[in-house]
Design a protein around this motif. Structure first.
Motif, PDB file in Angstrom:
ATOM      1  N   LEU A  29       0.986  -1.113  -0.001  1.00 13.91           N
ATOM      2  CA  LEU A  29       0.000   0.059  -0.003  1.00 13.91           C
ATOM      3  C   LEU A  29       0.950   1.231   0.008  1.00 13.91           C
ATOM      4  O   LEU A  29       1.743   1.268   0.816  1.00 13.91           O
ATOM      5  CB  LEU A  29      -1.025  -0.004   1.401  1.00 13.91           C
ATOM      6  N   ALA A  44      -4.656   6.111  -3.542  1.00 17.23           N
ATOM      7  CA  ALA A  44      -4.084   5.093  -2.985  1.00 17.23           C
ATOM      8  C   ALA A  44      -3.843   3.768  -3.985  1.00 17.23           C
ATOM      9  O   ALA A  44      -4.267   3.522  -5.026  1.00 17.23           O
ATOM     10  CB  ALA A  44      -4.918   4.429  -1.833  1.00 17.23           C
ATOM     11  N   SER A  46      -2.221  -0.065  -4.282  1.00 16.03           N
ATOM     12  CA  SER A  46      -1.741  -1.455  -3.930  1.00 16.03           C
ATOM     13  C   SER A  46      -1.693  -2.531  -4.889  1.00 16.03           C
ATOM     14  O   SER A  46      -2.223  -2.289  -6.005  1.00 16.03           O
ATOM     15  CB  SER A  46      -2.728  -1.748  -2.599  1.00 16.03           C
ATOM     16  N   SER A  60     -15.183   1.064  -3.927  1.00 18.22           N
ATOM     17  CA  SER A  60     -14.573   1.606  -2.626  1.00 18.22           C
ATOM     18  C   SER A  60     -15.011   2.744  -2.061  1.00 18.22           C
ATOM     19  O   SER A  60     -16.095   3.557  -3.023  1.00 18.22           O
ATOM     20  CB  SER A  60     -13.002   1.696  -3.001  1.00 18.22           C
ATOM     21  N   LEU A  71     -10.039   3.272   3.714  1.00 17.32           N
ATOM     22  CA  LEU A  71     -10.498   2.881   2.600  1.00 17.32           C
ATOM     23  C   LEU A  71     -11.016   1.537   2.683  1.00 17.32           C
ATOM     24  O   LEU A  71     -10.497   0.466   2.754  1.00 17.32           O
ATOM     25  CB  LEU A  71      -9.141   3.161   1.791  1.00 17.32           C
ATOM     26  N   ILE A  73     -13.270  -1.370   0.764  1.00 20.92           N
ATOM     27  CA  ILE A  73     -13.185  -1.833  -0.733  1.00 20.92           C
ATOM     28  C   ILE A  73     -14.095  -3.164  -0.690  1.00 20.92           C
ATOM     29  O   ILE A  73     -13.931  -4.118   0.253  1.00 20.92           O
ATOM     30  CB  ILE A  73     -11.822  -2.369  -1.182  1.00 20.92           C
ATOM     31  N   GLN A 109      -6.387   0.465   4.505  1.00 19.08           N
ATOM     32  CA  GLN A 109      -7.044  -0.073   3.466  1.00 19.08           C
ATOM     33  C   GLN A 109      -7.646  -1.533   4.008  1.00 19.08           C
ATOM     34  O   GLN A 109      -6.933  -2.225   4.619  1.00 19.08           O
ATOM     35  CB  GLN A 109      -6.107  -0.524   2.474  1.00 19.08           C
TER      36      GLN A 109
END
Length: 156
Positions: A29, A44, A46, A60, A71, A73, A109
């Protein structure tokens, strides 16, 4: 001979599944751009292993609580995906974060699966946002100036 081949195939399959089980779905991340200012939209980033849980990245949402950004998801099932013992390399996924005021932030995340057996660990990183400059384009008029002449500084 057939037993030997069968034992070898079963051992190779078990070894490949053990190695595959140790891979994580999300990793690495980070926030783009690296040096962020308050007038720069952030993302962001990842790395995602699509074959890990046979799910794909869905919608998201970003929830802010003080200087902590979460964040969330939503992961979507992907029936019909074929994944073999050796997974493909992870691919980068990007999520919009928008603009932030100057300060230090923690980005968390957290993927959420509809399948309770799929557990995605949370990832975290630190984000530093600097203030936007108040003035840009500083210059002196006239340039070059003469001794004793009045000069003016101009900026936007």
């Amino acid at each position: 001979m057939q037993r030997l081949i069968l034992c070898f195939v079963l051992f190779a399959f078990a070894a490949a599944n053990c190695a595959y089980a140790q891979t994580v779905a999300f990793s690495g991340l980070s926030v783009l751009p690296n040096s962020a200012s308050s007038n720069t939209p952030l993302q962001a980033r990842s790395m995602f292993q699509f074959c890990r849980f046979l799910e794909a990245v869905g919608d998201s949402s970003l929830v802010r609580s003080g200087n902590v950004l979460r964040l969330n998801i939503t992961m979507l099932p992907q029936p019909g995906i074929l994944c073999f013992a050796t997974p493909p390399p992870p691919e980068p996924v990007l999520f919009e974060l928008g603009n932030l005021e100057p300060g230090q932030y923690t980005l968390l995340q957290q993927p959420q699966s509809s399948n309770p057996q799929n557990i995605y660990p949370a990832l975290a990183t630190q984000v530093s946002v600097s203030g936007a400059p108040s003035f840009t384009g500083l210059n002196v008029q006239p340039n070059p100036g003469f001794a004793g002449q009045t000069l003016q500084a101009r900026s936007v």
